[in-house]
Design an enzyme around this catalytic site. Structure first.
Site, mmCIF file in Angstrom:
data_model
loop_
_atom_site.group_PDB
_atom_site.id
_atom_site.type_symbol
_atom_site.label_atom_id
_atom_site.label_comp_id
_atom_site.label_asym_id
_atom_site.label_seq_id
_atom_site.Cartn_x
_atom_site.Cartn_y
_atom_site.Cartn_z
ATOM 1 N N TYR A 1 -13.797 -4.157 10.384
ATOM 2 C CA TYR A 1 -12.553 -3.372 10.395
ATOM 3 C C TYR A 1 -11.803 -3.578 11.701
ATOM 4 O O TYR A 1 -10.575 -3.785 11.712
ATOM 5 C CB TYR A 1 -12.881 -1.902 10.193
ATOM 6 C CG TYR A 1 -11.673 -0.996 10.117
ATOM 7 C CD1 TYR A 1 -10.789 -1.073 9.049
ATOM 8 C CD2 TYR A 1 -11.411 -0.064 11.119
ATOM 9 C CE1 TYR A 1 -9.673 -0.243 8.973
ATOM 10 C CE2 TYR A 1 -10.301 0.761 11.054
ATOM 11 C CZ TYR A 1 -9.440 0.667 9.981
ATOM 12 O OH TYR A 1 -8.336 1.483 9.917
ATOM 13 N N SER B 1 -4.327 -0.464 14.502
ATOM 14 C CA SER B 1 -5.120 0.757 14.647
ATOM 15 C C SER B 1 -5.546 0.892 16.087
ATOM 16 O O SER B 1 -5.608 -0.098 16.834
ATOM 17 C CB SER B 1 -6.359 0.685 13.736
ATOM 18 O OG SER B 1 -7.291 1.695 14.066
ATOM 19 N N GLY C 1 0.824 -1.202 0.000
ATOM 20 C CA GLY C 1 0.000 0.000 0.000
ATOM 21 C C GLY C 1 0.856 1.248 0.000
ATOM 22 O O GLY C 1 0.465 2.291 0.540
ATOM 23 N N GLY D 1 1.281 4.490 3.729
ATOM 24 C CA GLY D 1 2.384 3.801 3.065
ATOM 25 C C GLY D 1 3.331 4.763 2.386
ATOM 26 O O GLY D 1 4.562 4.625 2.488
#
Length: 302
Positions: free
Chosen positions: A165, A140, A10, A16
Site C-alpha cells: 500500500y 496518502s 472511484g 471520490g
C-alpha cells in the site's frame, strides 16, 4: 458559459464521492468512473439531489484491467466533452494474500498506479481539448514511510500488504510530480498535482479483497480496518478539501502535494506538504516513469 467537466475514478463512494459532492455544488459536469455500476448509479441519485445543475453520468471501468480502461477511454473520447479535471482517486487496500491482475501485477499497484497511468494517457486528447486541464493524483500520508523496489514492483518476494500500500501511494505521488516536471519543461497548459485526504472515513477496508485462505490474524486486521474507517477520521466531504483546493484554486503551484494541516496531516485545512524522501528523488521518479512505460507499452509525447 460552458460548464467545466470532471472525471473522478472511484467516484461512487468514499473520497471520490466526497469530491463529486463538492464539485457538484461548484456546478461541474461530473463523470463517475467506477468498477461498481450499481454503486455509481446510487451515487448519481445522491448527487442529483444537491444544488448544482451540472450533467451527471457514470462510466464503468476496472482500472486493474487494460481492456476495461481502453473501453472506458474510448467511450469518453467518443462523447467528445473536454475533461477539465481528472481526479485519479480509485484504489484498494491490498488483500492479505497477494493477488494480481491478468498481466501479473500486484492488484493495488495495478489499479492505482498502472491503471491511472493508462487512463490519463488515453484521455489525453480530452484533457488537451480543455482550456487548462488539471490532473490530481491521490496519494496518502503513508508515502513518507514508503520505498519502491523497481525490480519487484509486483511483490513476488516478501509481500506485506501495508508495504504494498505504501509503495502504491508513493508511486501515485511520483507519477504526479514527474508528470508535472515533464509538462513544465515544455510549458504545457495542463497541470499535475497530488493531494491526500488525511485520515478519512472511506470504504477501503470494506472493499478489501478477502480470501478463504486468509489467516485468523489477517481476518481480524481486515475487520479492524473496516470498522475503524467507518467511525474514525474526517468525512469524505471534509477529506476532499485538499483535492478541491488544488483542482479549483491557484493557491498551490503545479506539482504540489497538498494535505490537511493538523495532527500529522490527519485533518484540517489544506496546506502544502513536503513529500517524503523517496518522493523527492527525481531519479527515482524518472526511473519509475520509464519502467511504467515499459510495463504498459504506452509512451508519452507532449
Amino acid at each position: 458559459m460552458e460548464r467545466l467537466h470532471a472525471v473522478i475514478t472511484g467516484g461512487a463512494s468514499g473520497l471520490g464521492l466526497g469530491c463529486a459532492m463538492r464539485l457538484r455544488q461548484l456546478g461541474y459536469d461530473l463523470t463517475l468512473a467506477d468498477v461498481d455500476s450499481v454503486a455509481a448509479e446510487q451515487a448519481l441519485a445522491t448527487l442529483a439531489k444537491l444544488p448544482g445543475g451540472g450533467a451527471l453520468r457514470s462510466q464503468k471501468v476496472d482500472l486493474a484491467e487494460p481492456m476495461s480502461i481502453a473501453a472506458a477511454a474510448q467511450a469518453l473520447n467518443a462523447l467528445g466533452q473536454p475533461v477539465d479535471l481528472l481526479v485519479n482517486n480509485a484504489g484498494i487496500y491490498p488483500p492479505a494474500a497477494r493477488r494480481v491482475n491478468a498481466e501479473g501485477h500486484e492488484l493495488s499497484f495495478a489499479i492505482a498506479h498502472l491503471g491511472h497511468f493508462r487512463l490519463t494517457h488515453m484521455l489525453w486528447p480530452l484533457l488537451e481539448a480543455a482550456s487548462a486541464a488539471r490532473i490530481v493524483s491521490i496519494s496518502s500520508l503513508v508515502q513518507r514511510q514508503a520505498r519502491i523496489n523497481l525490480d519487484d514492483l509486483s511483490w513476488q518476494h516478501q509481500y506485506v500488504p501495508i508495504h504494498a500500500y505504501q509503495q502504491t501511494k508513493l508511486a501515485c505521488l511520483l507519477f504526479a510530480r514527474e508528470l508535472q516536471r515533464r509538462l513544465g519543461s515544455v510549458g504545457h497548459r495542463i497541470s499535475s498535482y497530488a493531494a491526500h485526504p488525511g485520515v478519512c472515513r472511506t470504504q477501503i477496508g470494506r472493499n478489501r479483497p478477502r480470501s478463504v485462505e486468509d489467516s485468523v490474524q489477517q481476518r481480524i486486521a481486515t475487520t479492524a480496518l473496516t470498522v475503524g474507517l467507518r467511525y474514525i477520521g474526517q468525512s469524505p466531504v471534509a477529506g476532499a478539501r485538499s483535492v478541491i483546493a488544488v483542482a479549483t484554486t491557484d493557491e498551490f503551484p503545479p506539482g504540489s502535494l497538498v494535505g490537511p494541516r493538523w495532527l500529522n496531516e490527519s485533518f484540517g485545512r489544506p496546506v502544502s506538504i513536503e513529500p517524503g524522501p523517496a518522493a523527492r528523488d527525481p531519479t527515482l521518479a524518472a526511473s519509475l516513469w520509464a519502467r511504467t512505460e515499459r510495463l504498459t507499452g504506452l509512451h508519452w509525447t507532449f
